[in-house]
Design a protein around this motif. Structure first.
Motif, PDB file in Angstrom:
ATOM      1  N   ASN A   1      82.799 -29.188 -53.203  1.00  0.00           N
ATOM      2  CA  ASN A   1      81.443 -28.669 -53.419  1.00  0.00           C
ATOM      3  C   ASN A   1      81.283 -28.128 -54.838  1.00  0.00           C
ATOM      4  N   ASP A   2      82.329 -27.439 -55.324  1.00  0.00           N
ATOM      5  CA  ASP A   2      82.274 -26.885 -56.687  1.00  0.00           C
ATOM      6  C   ASP A   2      82.210 -28.002 -57.728  1.00  0.00           C
ATOM      7  N   VAL A   3      82.990 -29.054 -57.527  1.00  0.00           N
ATOM      8  CA  VAL A   3      82.959 -30.180 -58.460  1.00  0.00           C
ATOM      9  C   VAL A   3      81.571 -30.803 -58.483  1.00  0.00           C
ATOM     10  N   GLU A   4      80.985 -30.950 -57.306  1.00  0.00           N
ATOM     11  CA  GLU A   4      79.641 -31.528 -57.227  1.00  0.00           C
ATOM     12  C   GLU A   4      78.613 -30.593 -57.845  1.00  0.00           C
ATOM     13  N   TYR A   5      78.807 -29.301 -57.669  1.00  0.00           N
ATOM     14  CA  TYR A   5      77.887 -28.323 -58.252  1.00  0.00           C
ATOM     15  C   TYR A   5      77.889 -28.415 -59.774  1.00  0.00           C
ATOM     16  N   PHE A   6      79.079 -28.501 -60.362  1.00  0.00           N
ATOM     17  CA  PHE A   6      79.168 -28.574 -61.824  1.00  0.00           C
ATOM     18  C   PHE A   6      78.593 -29.886 -62.348  1.00  0.00           C
ATOM     19  N   ALA A   7      78.705 -30.959 -61.558  1.00  0.00           N
ATOM     20  CA  ALA A   7      78.146 -32.240 -61.970  1.00  0.00           C
ATOM     21  C   ALA A   7      76.618 -32.205 -61.992  1.00  0.00           C
ATOM     22  N   ASP A   8      76.037 -31.325 -61.149  1.00  0.00           N
ATOM     23  CA  ASP A   8      74.581 -31.211 -61.069  1.00  0.00           C
ATOM     24  C   ASP A   8      74.096 -29.841 -61.557  1.00  0.00           C
ATOM     25  N   ALA A   9      74.754 -29.303 -62.574  1.00  0.00           N
ATOM     26  CA  ALA A   9      74.403 -27.968 -63.052  1.00  0.00           C
ATOM     27  C   ALA A   9      72.996 -27.961 -63.676  1.00  0.00           C
ATOM     28  N   TYR A  10      72.314 -26.814 -63.584  1.00  0.00           N
ATOM     29  CA  TYR A  10      70.959 -26.662 -64.150  1.00  0.00           C
ATOM     30  C   TYR A  10      71.038 -26.465 -65.665  1.00  0.00           C
ATOM     31  N   LEU A  11      70.090 -27.084 -66.401  1.00  0.00           N
ATOM     32  CA  LEU A  11      69.975 -26.890 -67.841  1.00  0.00           C
ATOM     33  C   LEU A  11      68.997 -25.744 -68.092  1.00  0.00           C
ATOM     34  N   LEU A  12      69.469 -24.729 -68.778  1.00  0.00           N
ATOM     35  CA  LEU A  12      68.649 -23.546 -69.077  1.00  0.00           C
ATOM     36  C   LEU A  12      68.112 -23.662 -70.515  1.00  0.00           C
ATOM     37  N   ILE A  13      66.792 -23.593 -70.680  1.00  0.00           N
ATOM     38  CA  ILE A  13      66.158 -23.608 -72.000  1.00  0.00           C
ATOM     39  C   ILE A  13      65.246 -22.386 -72.102  1.00  0.00           C
ATOM     40  N   LEU A  14      65.599 -21.467 -73.001  1.00  0.00           N
ATOM     41  CA  LEU A  14      64.807 -20.251 -73.222  1.00  0.00           C
ATOM     42  C   LEU A  14      64.195 -20.303 -74.627  1.00  0.00           C
TER      43      LEU A  14
END
Length: 429
Positions: free
Chosen positions: A227-240
């Motif tokens: 699950n962690d590997v999959e989470y990192f593969a689909d991580a959110y891109l943060l733009i501030l």
């Protein structure tokens, strides 16, 4: 035995079905993690199963009975008959399945019966899973069997089956009112209850039952790792510091290039959101669980990369715990074999009669990695110290040492003995 008592005994036995079903599902790859509640749709939800249960059972039984049990008797007529009934019943396969069932459930049953084919009576032997049979013992210190019961559901869903005492087989079925009705009876000649029990150990515990929670914990830890590997593969891109339209977002996603400008570029933040990593902790937990599973179950991990690098006595020391487990299993299995042949002798229908079953010898051979050179050297050293038959029995490639001696004697035209072919010593100068 009465109809009421029989129904009460069957109901009590059905209370064990939950445990049997759980152990059977684990062996068949249907582990607890597959039935856990689903996570939210936006969360990774891997359900990984590492089937240590099946590995433990199959490895132990491959070691214990991978080499078929050798049954023999000093009398040729009886020995030939034992070979016949073994082949008639595919007994090598039956023994292996019986052993496997014991390792899964902690115990299993065997039933002996007269199989009439072309007006000839043959001894039939088959195994029964513990979910559909049980034995009733008396409350003496010996615990003698009183009844053997086998039951099942008919096509209509009604309870049917039979039970036996030492002399008679009774057939029963369930009527429309849910009552048990005992009907037809048939005498038998076995002189004892023809359904008898084999046990894995005195406690009737399955081979992987002691590590069941460890197996479930390992599945959970490995699934969370995935699950962690999959989470990192689909991580959110943060733009501030910038507002992007849908077209720009799509370009970022498709081209995987971020190119931005503006007056407040120093305040712009572009990075991926990451949750804290527990990779090292997870790896340590998975390694620890794997070691404990094999340590507590006492079954060797033969796929370990270091396993095959050792030889001789060192390898046997490594397999010592599994050998101890197999020794206990062997003693319990031998008890069941004694009952089998004693009842065959009781029938009077076979060459095996009276107390002649006591003369049957059984040889269990552990399925160690074969080293024919080492075995042949041991056999040579035993020549003159033991009988020829005992010396030859050391060789794993020889299935029947007695018959092998006869073949060698015929080859060398000798009725007394035979000589191992000695290697010539060659001195090189």
């Amino acid at each position: 035995m009465t109809e009421e008592l029989l129904l009460e005994l069957i109901d009590k036995h059905k209370a064990y079905h939950e445990r049997y079903e759980r152990l059977k599902k684990m062996y068949k790859h249907e582990h607890e993690i597959l039935d856990l509640p689903k996570k939210e749709a936006y969360k990774p939800d891997n359900r990984l199963v590492v089937n240590y249960a099946k590995y433990i059972v199959d490895t132990l039984n491959g070691f214990f009975i991978g080499v078929p049990i050798k049954i023999k008797h000093d009398k040729k007529e009886i020995n030939d008959y034992l070979e016949f009934i073994d082949k008639f019943n595919d007994q090598d396969d039956n023994n292996a399945e019986l052993s496997k069932l014991c390792s899964i459930y902690g115990h299993a049953y065997e039933m002996i019966y007269v199989d009439e084919i072309n007006d000839k009576a043959h001894m039939g032997i088959t195994y029964i899973e513990p979910m559909e049979a049980f034995v009733v013992y008396d409350n003496s210190i010996v615990g003698r069997p009183m009844y053997g019961v086998r039951y099942y559901n008919s096509v209509e869903g009604k309870l049917e089956g039979s039970y036996s005492d030492k002399n008679t087989i009774y057939y029963f079925n369930e009527n429309d009112r849910g009552e048990i009705v005992i009907g037809e009876t048939k005498p038998h000649l076995f002189g004892d209850v023809p359904i008898y029990e084999y046990v894995e150990n005195e406690e009737k515990l399955g081979a992987f039952e002691g590590v069941e929670t460890l197996i479930n914990a390992n599945n959970k830890a490995l699934s969370e790792k995935a699950n962690d590997v999959e989470y990192f593969a689909d991580a959110y891109l943060l733009i501030l510091g910038a507002i992007l339209n849908e077209e720009a977002l799509n370009k970022f996603r498709d081209n995987r290039i971020i190119n931005m400008e503006g007056r407040d570029i120093e305040k712009l933040v572009v990075e991926f959101l990451e949750k804290p990593s527990a990779d090292e902790t997870q790896e340590n937990l998975i390694d620890r669980l794997e070691k404990l599973i094999f340590q507590i179950s006492m079954v060797m991990n033969i796929n370990d990369e270091n396993f095959g690098t050792q030889s001789g006595i060192a390898l046997k020391y490594k397999l010592q715990s599994m050998e101890n487990l197999a020794k206990t299993k062997e003693r319990k299995f031998q008890s069941g074999l004694n009952k089998r042949y004693r009842m065959i002798a009781n029938t009077g229908l076979t060459p095996l009669k009276g107390d002649e079953w006591v003369g049957i010898s059984t040889q269990f051979t552990r399925n160690y990695p074969a080293n024919l050179k080492e075995e042949s050297e041991i056999a040579k050293n035993l020549k003159g110290v033991t009988s020829d038959e005992t010396a030859l029995s050391v060789l794993s490639m020889v299935e029947d040492a007695k018959r092998e001696v006869e073949k060698i004697n015929e080859q060398y035209n000798s009725d007394d003995s035979f000589d191992f072919k000695e290697e010539a010593d060659v001195d090189e100068e």
